[in-house]
Motif scaffolding. Structure first.
Motif, PDB file in Angstrom:
ATOM      1  N   HIS A   1      -3.842  -4.192   2.127  1.00 26.23           N
ATOM      2  CA  HIS A   1      -5.203  -3.746   1.830  1.00 26.23           C
ATOM      3  C   HIS A   1      -5.869  -2.944   2.951  1.00 26.23           C
ATOM      4  CE1 HIS A   1      -8.752  -3.467  -0.531  1.00 26.23           C
ATOM      5  NE2 HIS A   1      -9.364  -4.569  -0.168  1.00 26.23           N
TER       6      HIS A   1
ATOM      7  N   ASP B   1       0.815  -1.216   0.000  1.00 25.03           N
ATOM      8  CA  ASP B   1       0.000   0.000   0.000  1.00 25.03           C
ATOM      9  C   ASP B   1       0.850   1.269   0.000  1.00 25.03           C
ATOM     10  OD1 ASP B   1      -2.905  -1.070   0.219  1.00 25.03           O
ATOM     11  OD2 ASP B   1      -1.739  -2.287   1.601  1.00 25.03           O
TER      12      ASP B   1
ATOM     13  N   HIS C   1      -3.143  -9.397  -1.949  1.00 26.87           N
ATOM     14  CA  HIS C   1      -3.436  -8.045  -1.467  1.00 26.87           C
ATOM     15  C   HIS C   1      -4.405  -8.058  -0.279  1.00 26.87           C
ATOM     16  CE1 HIS C   1      -3.698  -3.735  -1.553  1.00 26.87           C
ATOM     17  NE2 HIS C   1      -4.986  -3.755  -1.773  1.00 26.87           N
TER      18      HIS C   1
ATOM     19  N   HIS D   1      -6.393  -0.855  -6.238  1.00 24.91           N
ATOM     20  CA  HIS D   1      -6.108   0.450  -6.860  1.00 24.91           C
ATOM     21  C   HIS D   1      -5.260   0.302  -8.123  1.00 24.91           C
ATOM     22  CE1 HIS D   1      -7.616   3.299  -3.705  1.00 24.91           C
ATOM     23  NE2 HIS D   1      -7.655   2.137  -3.057  1.00 24.91           N
TER      24      HIS D   1
ATOM     25  N   ASP E   1      -1.197  -2.253  -4.433  1.00 22.14           N
ATOM     26  CA  ASP E   1      -1.590  -0.848  -4.259  1.00 22.14           C
ATOM     27  C   ASP E   1      -0.364   0.068  -4.285  1.00 22.14           C
ATOM     28  OD1 ASP E   1      -4.265  -1.317  -4.410  1.00 22.14           O
ATOM     29  OD2 ASP E   1      -4.742  -0.728  -2.359  1.00 22.14           O
TER      30      ASP E   1
ATOM     31  N   HIS F   1      -4.291  -1.528   5.513  1.00 21.42           N
ATOM     32  CA  HIS F   1      -3.338  -0.519   6.016  1.00 21.42           C
ATOM     33  C   HIS F   1      -3.258  -0.567   7.545  1.00 21.42           C
ATOM     34  CE1 HIS F   1      -4.345   2.165   2.215  1.00 21.42           C
ATOM     35  NE2 HIS F   1      -4.313   0.872   1.920  1.00 21.42           N
TER      36      HIS F   1
END
Ligand code: ZN
Length: 243
Positions: A146, A8, A114, A62, A34, A148
């Motif tokens: 994913h 991320d 992810h 993303h 991400d 965070h």
């Protein structure tokens, strides 16, 4: 061997560079996706990651959304605006790189995904959801991103309810024989666990430890760039709070 565990990044070059500076020399890199979305530097972040040693990387929602391969109606308005902006910025080379990323990948003792194994773009947020991923694991450790949120789950072989521990302030996971793990080393570019410091992991194959570290970076600098790019104010503000 020392492995970097990165997730991320979200086009936040300041955070990524701070992490790479903290990391030092590694033999291999595991990336949970991400790379883009939210932040102001999608191309530069992808290029940094591509240059890392022995890279294994899976796609995040993303990354796929920036390519038009993931339905952005799943995103809130701010995320949607930022990911469409990311998609417009990408050069062909970086677009091809994202397009070639798998959804899952096995590397040594790890499976990379992810979000979660039953559905790579779903959040793994509870012991119940951890259990569904444990059921599908074919390696002793699954690395996820994913959410965070830096945390891990572990499950002694044969038990049904996984245990859960936070890694919000960093910490070490010692991988024991007969135990299985799902580890989230946290987010680099947009932490959401209440700690605004960039989060990443370091796996030491000799000691069999995964260490989560939190790293300061120049949040104001990335916020200035986001304002210049006219990215949504809510995404700019949340970096200050790690929410
Ligand atoms: Zn993300």
């Amino acid at each position: 061997m020392r492995y970097a565990v990165l997730s991320d990044i979200h086009a936040n070059l300041e955070a990524l560079d701070a992490v790479l500076g903290d990391l030092g020399q590694v033999d291999a890199t595991l990336c949970l996706g991400d790379l883009v979305g939210y932040g102001p530097d999608p191309n530069a972040c992808i290029e940094r990651v591509r240059a890392l040693p022995d890279l294994a990387c899976v796609a995040g929602n993303h990354d796929l959304a920036a390519l038009g391969r993931y339905d952005v109606s799943w995103f809130n308005l701010h995320a949607r605006e930022a990911v469409l902006w990311s998609g417009e910025q990408l050069n062909d080379d970086n677009r091809d790189f994202l397009d070639g990323l798998p959804l899952t990948q096995a590397v040594g003792p790890f499976t990379l995904v992810h979000g979660s194994l039953p559905e790579p773009m779903d959040y793994l947020l509870s012991q119940w959801e951890a259990r569904l991923t444990f059921e599908q694991m074919t390696t002793p450790v699954c690395l996820v991103g994913h959410t965070h949120i830096a945390e891990f789950y572990y499950q002694p072989d044969g038990t049904s309810i996984p245990e859960h521990r936070s890694l919000i302030n960093g910490g070490k996971v010692k991988l024991e024989d007969g135990m299985r793990y799902i580890v989230n080393c946290g987010g680099i570019g947009q932490p959401r666990d209440g700690n605004p410091l960039a989060a990443y992991g370091l796996y030491d194959s000799r000691r069999r430890t995964i260490t989560v570290r939190r790293v300061e970076y120049d949040i104001a600098a990335v916020q200035r760039k986001m304002r210049q790019a006219d990215l949504p104010p809510l995404l700019i503000d949340r970096l200050t709070y790690g929410r």
